[in-house]
Design a protein around this motif. Structure first.
Motif, PDB file in Angstrom:
ATOM      1  N   MET A 242       0.746  -1.371   0.290  1.00 20.00           N
ATOM      2  CA  MET A 242       0.211  -0.081  -0.107  1.00 20.00           C
ATOM      3  C   MET A 242       1.154   1.168   0.247  1.00 20.00           C
ATOM      4  SD  MET A 242      -3.174  -0.476   1.844  1.00 20.00           S
ATOM      5  CE  MET A 242      -3.747  -1.894   2.485  1.00 20.00           C
ATOM      6  N   ALA A 243      -0.215   2.244  -0.204  1.00 16.92           N
ATOM      7  CA  ALA A 243       1.074   3.551  -0.179  1.00 16.92           C
ATOM      8  C   ALA A 243       0.817   3.989   1.014  1.00 16.92           C
ATOM      9  CB  ALA A 243      -0.090   4.776  -1.015  1.00 16.92           C
ATOM     10  N   VAL A 246      -1.091   5.144   4.403  1.00 20.66           N
ATOM     11  CA  VAL A 246      -3.446   4.500   4.161  1.00 20.66           C
ATOM     12  C   VAL A 246      -2.651   3.504   4.992  1.00 20.66           C
ATOM     13  CG1 VAL A 246      -4.431   3.717   2.428  1.00 20.66           C
ATOM     14  CG2 VAL A 246      -3.499   6.088   1.984  1.00 20.66           C
ATOM     15  N   LEU A 249      -7.698  -1.137   3.441  1.00 20.93           N
ATOM     16  CA  LEU A 249      -8.717  -1.864   2.641  1.00 20.93           C
ATOM     17  C   LEU A 249     -10.015  -1.861   3.858  1.00 20.93           C
ATOM     18  CD1 LEU A 249      -6.579  -2.460  -0.090  1.00 20.93           C
ATOM     19  CD2 LEU A 249      -8.573  -1.020  -0.143  1.00 20.93           C
ATOM     20  N   THR A 253     -12.460  -5.840  -0.032  1.00 24.16           N
ATOM     21  CA  THR A 253     -11.749  -5.511  -0.889  1.00 24.16           C
ATOM     22  C   THR A 253     -10.417  -5.873  -0.741  1.00 24.16           C
ATOM     23  OG1 THR A 253     -12.981  -3.040  -0.802  1.00 24.16           O
ATOM     24  CG2 THR A 253     -10.654  -3.242  -1.952  1.00 24.16           C
ATOM     25  N   VAL A 257      -8.495  -8.122  -2.980  1.00 23.99           N
ATOM     26  CA  VAL A 257      -6.962  -7.709  -3.768  1.00 23.99           C
ATOM     27  C   VAL A 257      -5.986  -9.031  -3.460  1.00 23.99           C
ATOM     28  CG1 VAL A 257      -4.764  -6.505  -3.665  1.00 23.99           C
ATOM     29  CG2 VAL A 257      -7.283  -5.721  -3.759  1.00 23.99           C
TER      30      VAL A 257
ATOM     31  N   ASN B 140     -10.258   3.132  -2.593  1.00 22.00           N
ATOM     32  CA  ASN B 140      -8.715   2.097  -2.963  1.00 22.00           C
ATOM     33  C   ASN B 140      -7.919   2.471  -3.861  1.00 22.00           C
ATOM     34  OD1 ASN B 140     -10.717   0.601  -1.738  1.00 22.00           O
ATOM     35  ND2 ASN B 140     -12.138  -0.257  -3.713  1.00 22.00           N
ATOM     36  N   ALA B 143      -5.545   4.130  -1.315  1.00 21.66           N
ATOM     37  CA  ALA B 143      -4.463   2.995  -0.154  1.00 21.66           C
ATOM     38  C   ALA B 143      -3.569   2.385  -1.704  1.00 21.66           C
ATOM     39  CB  ALA B 143      -5.095   1.910   0.034  1.00 21.66           C
ATOM     40  N   LEU B 144      -4.088   2.196  -2.783  1.00 17.46           N
ATOM     41  CA  LEU B 144      -2.936   1.444  -4.145  1.00 17.46           C
ATOM     42  C   LEU B 144      -2.678   2.459  -4.917  1.00 17.46           C
ATOM     43  CD1 LEU B 144      -6.095  -1.082  -4.563  1.00 17.46           C
ATOM     44  CD2 LEU B 144      -3.238  -2.057  -3.208  1.00 17.46           C
ATOM     45  N   GLY B 145      -2.130   3.548  -4.020  1.00 19.77           N
ATOM     46  CA  GLY B 145      -0.819   4.186  -4.887  1.00 19.77           C
ATOM     47  C   GLY B 145      -1.415   5.016  -6.130  1.00 19.77           C
ATOM     48  N   THR B 253     -14.221  -2.381  -5.766  1.00 18.86           N
ATOM     49  CA  THR B 253     -13.637  -4.290  -5.748  1.00 18.86           C
ATOM     50  C   THR B 253     -13.274  -3.907  -7.517  1.00 18.86           C
ATOM     51  OG1 THR B 253     -15.244  -4.640  -3.889  1.00 18.86           O
ATOM     52  CG2 THR B 253     -13.701  -6.013  -5.498  1.00 18.86           C
ATOM     53  N   ALA B 256     -10.104  -1.840  -7.278  1.00 23.42           N
ATOM     54  CA  ALA B 256      -8.954  -2.415  -6.762  1.00 23.42           C
ATOM     55  C   ALA B 256      -7.698  -3.419  -7.293  1.00 23.42           C
ATOM     56  CB  ALA B 256      -9.412  -2.324  -4.711  1.00 23.42           C
ATOM     57  N   VAL B 257      -8.626  -4.068  -7.397  1.00 24.48           N
ATOM     58  CA  VAL B 257      -8.122  -5.514  -7.782  1.00 24.48           C
ATOM     59  C   VAL B 257      -7.018  -5.098  -9.305  1.00 24.48           C
ATOM     60  CG1 VAL B 257      -8.362  -7.342  -9.468  1.00 24.48           C
ATOM     61  CG2 VAL B 257      -9.468  -7.206  -7.390  1.00 24.48           C
ATOM     62  N   ALA B 260      -4.234  -2.500  -7.815  1.00 24.50           N
ATOM     63  CA  ALA B 260      -2.808  -3.669  -7.125  1.00 24.50           C
ATOM     64  C   ALA B 260      -2.137  -4.090  -8.175  1.00 24.50           C
ATOM     65  CB  ALA B 260      -3.632  -4.305  -5.923  1.00 24.50           C
ATOM     66  N   VAL B 267       3.903   1.711  -4.313  1.00 21.67           N
ATOM     67  CA  VAL B 267       3.229   1.501  -2.810  1.00 21.67           C
ATOM     68  C   VAL B 267       4.608   0.240  -2.421  1.00 21.67           C
ATOM     69  CG1 VAL B 267       1.713  -0.841  -3.259  1.00 21.67           C
ATOM     70  CG2 VAL B 267       1.509   1.209  -3.953  1.00 21.67           C
TER      71      VAL B 267
END
Lengths: 268, 268
Positions: A242-243, A246, A249, A253, A257, B140, B143-145, B253, B256-257, B260, B267
């Motif tokens: 993750m970044a 943060v 999730l 979710t 992932v 999301n 969180a995931l950049g 979702t 997010a997938v 990622a 990240v």
């Protein structure tokens, strides 16, 4: 062939009782005194119910929705009660937007050892007591090739109506078994599963488990996360990259992932 | 230092108006006649607001929550109105469980070209008109950049209160710009982005784009999906590998997938 019963003809067949007063707390299958019936709402979810191991009891819907389901109903001996939207709302206790409901009995609980014998990817949930998160987890599990869901202590009942709906009916298709950590972890180890526990303090990315034949991903509720007992059981502490800054999730979710990163044989 | 105003002392300071009758439709920032104020609920989200480019106007909270925010409030010249839970409910129009609210003015809209000049991963949303899905997508993305979110036609306003809450305040931190497809795609191409459109009929897994320096992932609402216009703009039609017989994931979702799988520089 399903028996079509048009309620406009008058009368109240006994099967209608399956659908009465659904907003009342005692109609929840997971509460003491609840009737224990499984309920599916909407054409998509009803269709999944009719293709599931849950024995259907009856349908209640507006004629357009019952007509849509004719192919699935052709081989079934269940009553399909046809009513207008107002009558449905009066029976159910609130207005449904989806126009059709089906009731079913519970299916037998699968045997854990038998279930794990043919599974490659499983999710193990602890303390997931939010019905929407639980439903979403089943939907994501189904989409991403997870073969079974194990319910460790503290989870809600996946068969509660809202979970069934949010899962798009996949709680009726992805088999699940509840148990203590001792029971679940014992069966997983005996079946040769690698146990990966998702935690923000983990050091292993989920993709590192992709090469294993059998992987169980342990997920705890957002906020508390997994218990120390669960973390201690795991072979790996898994963290989704993750970044910075943060924290987390949503649990469903995070599951998606991680399921996607671990991969599954049936997914392509 | 924030000015602490205890409402128990009587009187109604003008800043209290920011928080009145929040359930009324005209208090939504995205509606004609709306006041346009941004509102954050709960300590976590208020903290993110206070660290964001959105200029804070006032806080309203129970004393325990205002006390928790003392470090963030120390350097700010905004009134912090302290009230008991009943007074808060009477002002707001409903009971808040989170005990503290902050109001802010809108921040200036970032310049699209400037924003893309330093971005490596962006999400482009089309027709995402559900506030919860929109909020989840921002959470999301953060969180995931994902460095920025572009809003193609048909999206809801991310600054609506429910989106702010569901995003955990990340709509206030991940920059976003709305535009037509011509404007957005033109700027993305000029900045050297590879455009990947998520669609169930795609042929490219998201991980295949991971090596590109700059990736824009296009996402449409669940159900309709992306428009033909959007699909035609894309360099790749991207599909998340799924189990047979499962149609789709929720849009947030799926985002997010895909985020990622594509990965991002920040990240880890």
């Amino acid at each position: 062939m399903a028996r079509i019963v048009d309620l406009a003809g008058g009368g109240a067949p006994p099967e209608l009782d399956d659908f009465r007063d659904l907003a009342r707390a005692d109609r929840r299958p997971d509460r003491p005194g609840g009737r224990g019936l499984v309920l599916a709402e909407g054409t998509v979810v009803v269709r999944r119910l009719l293709g599931s191991p849950y024995p259907p009891r009856a349908l209640l819907g507006v004629s357009r929705r019952i007509d849509e389901l004719a192919p699935e109903l052709a081989g079934l001996d269940v009553p399909a009660l046809v009513a207008d939207a107002e009558t449905m709302a009066a029976v159910v206790g609130f207005h449904l937007n989806r126009g059709v409901l089906a009731s079913a009995d519970r299916a037998p609980v699968p045997d854990l050892t038998t279930l794990l014998a043919t599974a490659g990817r499983v999710a193990v949930l602890e303390g997931v007591n939010d019905h929407e998160n639980l439903g979403s987890l089943f939907r994501n599990a189904a989409a991403l090739g997870v073969d079974a869901v194990l319910l460790a202590p503290g989870c809600a009942d996946p068969l509660y109506r809202r979970s069934v709906r949010v899962s798009m009916g996949h709680v009726l298709r992805v088999p699940f078994v509840a148990g203590t950590w001792d029971e679940l972890a014992g069966a997983l180890r005996a079946a040769g599963f690698v146990l990966g526990a998702l935690t923000p303090s983990g050091d292993t990315p989920p993709a590192a488990l992709a090469a294993a034949d059998r992987v169980a991903l342990l997920l705890g509720a957002e906020g508390p996360g997994l218990s120390d007992e669960a973390l201690d059981l795991a072979d790996h502490r898994v963290r989704i990259p993750m970044a910075a800054g943060v924290d987390s999730l949503n649990v469903a979710t995070a599951g998606a992932v991680a399921f996607a990163a671990v991969g599954a044989a049936g997914v392509r």
